[in-house]
Design a protein around this motif. Structure first.
Motif, short mmCIF file in Angstrom:
data_model
loop_
_atom_site.label_atom_id
_atom_site.label_comp_id
_atom_site.label_asym_id
_atom_site.label_seq_id
_atom_site.Cartn_x
_atom_site.Cartn_y
_atom_site.Cartn_z
N ARG A 1 2.00 3.70 2.26
CA ARG A 1 1.81 2.42 1.10
C ARG A 1 2.37 3.34 -0.18
O ARG A 1 2.84 2.71 -0.99
CB ARG A 1 0.68 2.24 0.84
CG ARG A 1 0.11 0.97 -0.19
CD ARG A 1 -1.34 0.70 -0.07
NE ARG A 1 -1.87 0.22 1.07
CZ ARG A 1 -2.20 -0.74 1.37
NH1 ARG A 1 -1.50 -1.95 0.94
NH2 ARG A 1 -2.72 -0.84 2.77
N THR B 1 5.24 2.17 -2.86
CA THR B 1 4.59 2.02 -4.14
C THR B 1 5.65 2.70 -5.10
O THR B 1 6.19 2.23 -6.29
CB THR B 1 3.12 2.29 -4.46
OG1 THR B 1 2.19 1.41 -3.82
CG2 THR B 1 2.80 2.33 -5.96
N ALA C 1 7.41 -11.33 -4.42
CA ALA C 1 6.92 -11.79 -5.87
C ALA C 1 7.95 -11.41 -6.79
O ALA C 1 8.21 -12.15 -7.85
CB ALA C 1 5.57 -10.77 -6.13
N ALA C 2 8.79 -10.20 -6.55
CA ALA C 2 9.72 -9.62 -7.45
C ALA C 2 11.12 -10.45 -7.13
O ALA C 2 12.05 -10.53 -8.16
CB ALA C 2 9.82 -8.22 -7.35
N ARG D 1 4.73 -8.24 -2.13
CA ARG D 1 5.18 -7.64 -3.37
C ARG D 1 6.52 -7.80 -3.63
O ARG D 1 7.25 -7.99 -4.89
CB ARG D 1 4.85 -6.23 -3.50
CG ARG D 1 3.13 -6.18 -3.64
CD ARG D 1 2.82 -4.69 -3.21
NE ARG D 1 3.27 -3.64 -3.82
CZ ARG D 1 2.93 -2.28 -3.35
NH1 ARG D 1 2.32 -2.18 -2.27
NH2 ARG D 1 3.57 -1.37 -3.80
N ASP E 1 1.41 -6.22 2.89
CA ASP E 1 1.36 -6.30 1.60
C ASP E 1 2.67 -5.96 0.80
O ASP E 1 3.12 -6.31 -0.30
CB ASP E 1 0.34 -5.15 0.92
CG ASP E 1 0.37 -4.84 -0.20
OD1 ASP E 1 -0.14 -5.78 -1.29
OD2 ASP E 1 0.41 -3.74 -0.83
N ALA E 2 3.44 -5.25 1.27
CA ALA E 2 4.82 -4.82 0.70
C ALA E 2 5.79 -5.98 0.85
O ALA E 2 6.44 -6.12 -0.09
CB ALA E 2 5.63 -3.79 1.78
N GLU F 1 8.69 0.72 -5.73
CA GLU F 1 8.49 -0.25 -6.48
C GLU F 1 8.37 -0.04 -7.82
O GLU F 1 9.11 -0.40 -8.92
CB GLU F 1 7.06 -1.05 -6.16
CG GLU F 1 6.58 -2.06 -6.95
CD GLU F 1 5.22 -2.69 -6.70
OE1 GLU F 1 5.14 -3.95 -6.91
OE2 GLU F 1 4.48 -1.97 -6.22
N PHE G 1 12.31 -3.39 -6.51
CA PHE G 1 11.96 -4.73 -5.69
C PHE G 1 12.58 -5.85 -6.07
O PHE G 1 13.06 -6.71 -5.24
CB PHE G 1 10.45 -5.07 -5.88
CG PHE G 1 9.50 -4.09 -4.69
CD1 PHE G 1 10.20 -3.06 -4.12
CD2 PHE G 1 8.28 -4.49 -4.78
CE1 PHE G 1 9.28 -2.11 -3.39
CE2 PHE G 1 7.50 -3.64 -3.79
CZ PHE G 1 7.82 -2.56 -3.07
#
Length: 283
Positions: free
Chosen positions: A59, A63, A100-101, A97, A93-94, A66, A71
């Protein structure tokens, strides 16, 4: 094109990211590889060295990517073999994210759990996690026929039942399904088939069945299909290119006499697939 690939890695041989990254790069894809294990070799040898990477460390790497602002540029997330139960949450989760981007990004899941001959070869929790948590958020899945049956609670054994299982997979969430091995009573002798289906139809392709199995070939298949489908949106074209490239790779590996994929030596098959196999629409 940019693909975030969350998979295992080995130093010797080619599985996971060590199988997926180079073919993708050879066709012009920028790959961001994130490793879930860092082993000396694949586990099929019965002995290996090196660490499983803790989910929190995986993770952290994601991150960091990101934080570099990558992303919004990622076109697809790709995942394969999940060695530990905690990786599923990291991948889901990745994907959230990244989407979302970049809402147009796709997530391709290779739900690795086993095959008809050996049954499941992952921890008992993994197939359940794949079915209940990971596959429902995927846009593309690339199971073999055995894995498709487990995910959908069916027993595909011919073309009609395989298509029915694909429909059930669509109901779970994924809109595109690549079945990497279709076994059926009326297969032409000495052939192996792959089937791809999305909202526009279903297509099948047959290639000669080679007398060996090479670890990592499924990882190459999932990677190339994901890239071609992301680029064109055509399941038929992605199927044709992937089948041609992977057969060329396997043919060259068999001729070499080596146990490991001849991944670099076969690179022209990715860059310039011969497109020698007919893709036939079956729905």
């Amino acid at each position: 094109m940019k693909i975030l690939s969350i998979q295992s890695a080995v130093a010797y041989g080619h599985v996971g990211n060590s199988a997926a990254v180079f073919p993708l790069q050879r066709i012009g894809v920028e790959v961001l590889p994130v490793y879930t294990v860092n082993f000396s070799n694949h586990t099929g040898y019965g002995a290996w060295r090196g660490p499983l990477i803790a989910p929190d460390d995986v993770r952290e790497v994601i991150t960091g990517i990101e934080e570099r602002g990558a992303f919004p540029q990622i076109d697809a997330v790709l995942s394969g073999y999940q060695g530990g139960v905690g990786i599923a949450d990291v991948i889901v989760d990745a994907v959230a994210r990244v989407k979302a981007a970049n809402p147009s990004a796709l997530y391709a899941c290779d739900p690795v759990m086993g095959n008809a001959k050996s049954g499941c070869f992952v921890a008992p929790e993994i197939p359940v996690l794949l079915r209940d948590k990971v596959v429902p958020v995927a846009d593309i899945i690339t199971p073999n026929q055995f894995e498709l049956g487990y995910l959908t609670g069916t027993e595909p054994a011919d073309l009609a039942s395989t298509l029915d299982s694909v429909d059930r997979a669509h109901e779970m969430g994924p809109r595109t399904v690549l079945v990497t091995s279709v076994e059926r009573p009326d297969n032409a002798d000495g052939t192996l088939e792959m089937l791809a289906a999305d909202d526009t139809g279903a297509w099948i392709v047959a290639t000669p069945r080679l007398p060996f199995k090479a670890n990592g070939s499924g990882d190459v298949t999932a990677a190339l299909f994901t890239a071609h489908y992301t680029a064109t949106g055509s399941a038929a074209d992605a199927l044709a290119r992937t089948a041609s490239s992977v057969f060329g790779l396997l043919e060259q590996t068999l001729a070499s006499g080596d146990r490991e994929l001849q991944l670099v030596e076969a690179q022209e098959h990715y860059a310039n697939p011969r497109m020698e196999f007919e893709v036939r629409q079956v729905r």
